[in-house]
Design a protein around this motif. Sequence first.
Motif, PDB file in Angstrom:
ATOM      1  N   VAL A  59      -6.498  -6.971  -2.223  1.00  0.00           N
ATOM      2  CA  VAL A  59      -5.849  -5.700  -1.880  1.00  0.00           C
ATOM      3  C   VAL A  59      -6.871  -4.595  -1.650  1.00  0.00           C
ATOM      4  CG1 VAL A  59      -3.769  -6.329  -3.171  1.00  0.00           C
ATOM      5  CG2 VAL A  59      -5.585  -5.014  -4.313  1.00  0.00           C
ATOM      6  N   ARG A  60      -8.138  -4.905  -1.836  1.00  0.00           N
ATOM      7  CA  ARG A  60      -9.169  -3.872  -1.768  1.00  0.00           C
ATOM      8  C   ARG A  60      -9.184  -3.146  -0.425  1.00  0.00           C
ATOM      9  NH1 ARG A  60     -15.241  -5.296  -3.505  1.00  0.00           N
ATOM     10  NH2 ARG A  60     -14.432  -4.754  -5.555  1.00  0.00           N
ATOM     11  N   GLU A  68      -7.798  -6.168  -9.852  1.00  0.00           N
ATOM     12  CA  GLU A  68      -7.363  -7.345  -9.096  1.00  0.00           C
ATOM     13  C   GLU A  68      -7.948  -8.579  -9.767  1.00  0.00           C
ATOM     14  OE1 GLU A  68      -7.477  -7.563  -4.570  1.00  0.00           O
ATOM     15  OE2 GLU A  68      -9.138  -8.891  -5.123  1.00  0.00           O
ATOM     16  N   ILE A  77      -7.989   4.699  -3.799  1.00  0.00           N
ATOM     17  CA  ILE A  77      -7.597   3.980  -5.012  1.00  0.00           C
ATOM     18  C   ILE A  77      -8.735   3.051  -5.430  1.00  0.00           C
ATOM     19  CG2 ILE A  77      -5.955   2.324  -5.986  1.00  0.00           C
ATOM     20  CD1 ILE A  77      -3.882   3.394  -3.994  1.00  0.00           C
ATOM     21  N   VAL A 134     -10.488  -0.109  -6.990  1.00  0.00           N
ATOM     22  CA  VAL A 134     -10.100  -1.508  -7.196  1.00  0.00           C
ATOM     23  C   VAL A 134     -11.255  -2.252  -7.867  1.00  0.00           C
ATOM     24  CG1 VAL A 134      -9.350  -3.664  -6.138  1.00  0.00           C
ATOM     25  CG2 VAL A 134      -8.599  -1.464  -5.173  1.00  0.00           C
ATOM     26  N   ALA A 179       0.830  -1.210   0.000  1.00  0.00           N
ATOM     27  CA  ALA A 179       0.000   0.000   0.000  1.00  0.00           C
ATOM     28  C   ALA A 179       0.864   1.260   0.000  1.00  0.00           C
ATOM     29  CB  ALA A 179      -0.928  -0.012   1.223  1.00  0.00           C
ATOM     30  N   VAL A 206      -6.769   0.192 -10.075  1.00  0.00           N
ATOM     31  CA  VAL A 206      -6.200  -1.146  -9.971  1.00  0.00           C
ATOM     32  C   VAL A 206      -7.235  -2.167 -10.438  1.00  0.00           C
ATOM     33  CG1 VAL A 206      -5.343  -2.915  -8.362  1.00  0.00           C
ATOM     34  CG2 VAL A 206      -4.694  -0.503  -8.045  1.00  0.00           C
ATOM     35  N   LEU A 221      -6.343  -0.608  -0.179  1.00  0.00           N
ATOM     36  CA  LEU A 221      -6.238   0.435  -1.201  1.00  0.00           C
ATOM     37  C   LEU A 221      -7.426   1.386  -1.235  1.00  0.00           C
ATOM     38  CD1 LEU A 221      -4.652  -1.361  -4.305  1.00  0.00           C
ATOM     39  CD2 LEU A 221      -3.530  -0.167  -2.406  1.00  0.00           C
ATOM     40  N   GLU A 222      -8.639   0.865  -1.081  1.00  0.00           N
ATOM     41  CA  GLU A 222      -9.804   1.731  -1.204  1.00  0.00           C
ATOM     42  C   GLU A 222      -9.854   2.841  -0.153  1.00  0.00           C
ATOM     43  OE1 GLU A 222     -13.261  -0.758  -1.589  1.00  0.00           O
ATOM     44  OE2 GLU A 222     -12.996  -0.870  -3.778  1.00  0.00           O
ATOM     45  N   CYS A 239       2.175   1.773  -3.453  1.00  0.00           N
ATOM     46  CA  CYS A 239       1.136   2.354  -4.318  1.00  0.00           C
ATOM     47  C   CYS A 239       0.959   3.850  -4.053  1.00  0.00           C
ATOM     48  CB  CYS A 239      -0.184   1.614  -4.119  1.00  0.00           C
ATOM     49  SG  CYS A 239      -0.199  -0.072  -4.766  1.00  0.00           S
ATOM     50  N   ARG A 240       1.020   4.241  -2.789  1.00  0.00           N
ATOM     51  CA  ARG A 240       0.868   5.665  -2.446  1.00  0.00           C
ATOM     52  C   ARG A 240       1.993   6.487  -3.058  1.00  0.00           C
ATOM     53  NH1 ARG A 240       2.861   9.385   0.604  1.00  0.00           N
ATOM     54  NH2 ARG A 240       4.448   8.007   1.492  1.00  0.00           N
TER      55      ARG A 240
END
Length: 256
Positions: free
Chosen positions: A115-116, A104, A124, A126, A91, A102, A119-120, A94-95
Amino acid sequence: EMRRRLARAGYLLVPVSVRNSDDNQLDFNAARLFLGFKIDLAIIFCSHIRVLRWVDEFGVPFVAMESHQKLSHRVGTFSYASLSSALDSFAEHCRIAKIRRVIEVSFCLPSTFSVRNVLEPMGISVERWRIPPLGGLSRREGVRDAAKNAFVRRFGHKRESLPDLIVLTDDFLAAGAFLALEHLHVDVPRDVRVVTLANEGDLPVSILEPTCFLNRPVAHGAALSRYLVDLLGGDSSAQMPLVEYRYKIGKTFPAN
């Protein structure tokens, strides 16, 4: 690794499979044959409750993954490797890379990996894309070929639909996805960055070294065997040490 360490401690490890029969019922014949001998401990790697109950009714002491079912002959619990630390590192990667979109990718069976959740909350997007394996092939070939075909269909004429990052939740999927991206002349990581789940010492084939969530099966086998030897030695308070995945940055999603 687990077999080697248990053998060194004086135990014989015998692998037994419970498969589906022709009428789609669980076939316990092989397991019944082996459990008829004196067994010190059964190690149940599947989470199917019917298997757990069957071994429990057989009266053999066993360890298994965590379950909410109360089973009288269960003597311990083991865990799969933890993804939490690797997900945190991913994470943050990604930042820093300013990832915004993204995809997945998993096959159609429910996956415990996603990864949701990390990331969300960072804003981000997903999208979860599930690709069913092709029938009539081995699992490896069915998943790989289905991924290859699906990637070609989806991105063959719509290069603009590529996200910032593709996350592949299976190494067989990754093999097919990398084949398709190479066939389509998609430049990884310039056109799209890619991360995959992988096993240490057995990475999916790709032109570039993949960035991956790295499972460490040898370390996991060593930790599990130490725990089992402690249990077999009479230590009922023994606990399996935590084994972590490692987030390994390669060239398909470089550091900068």
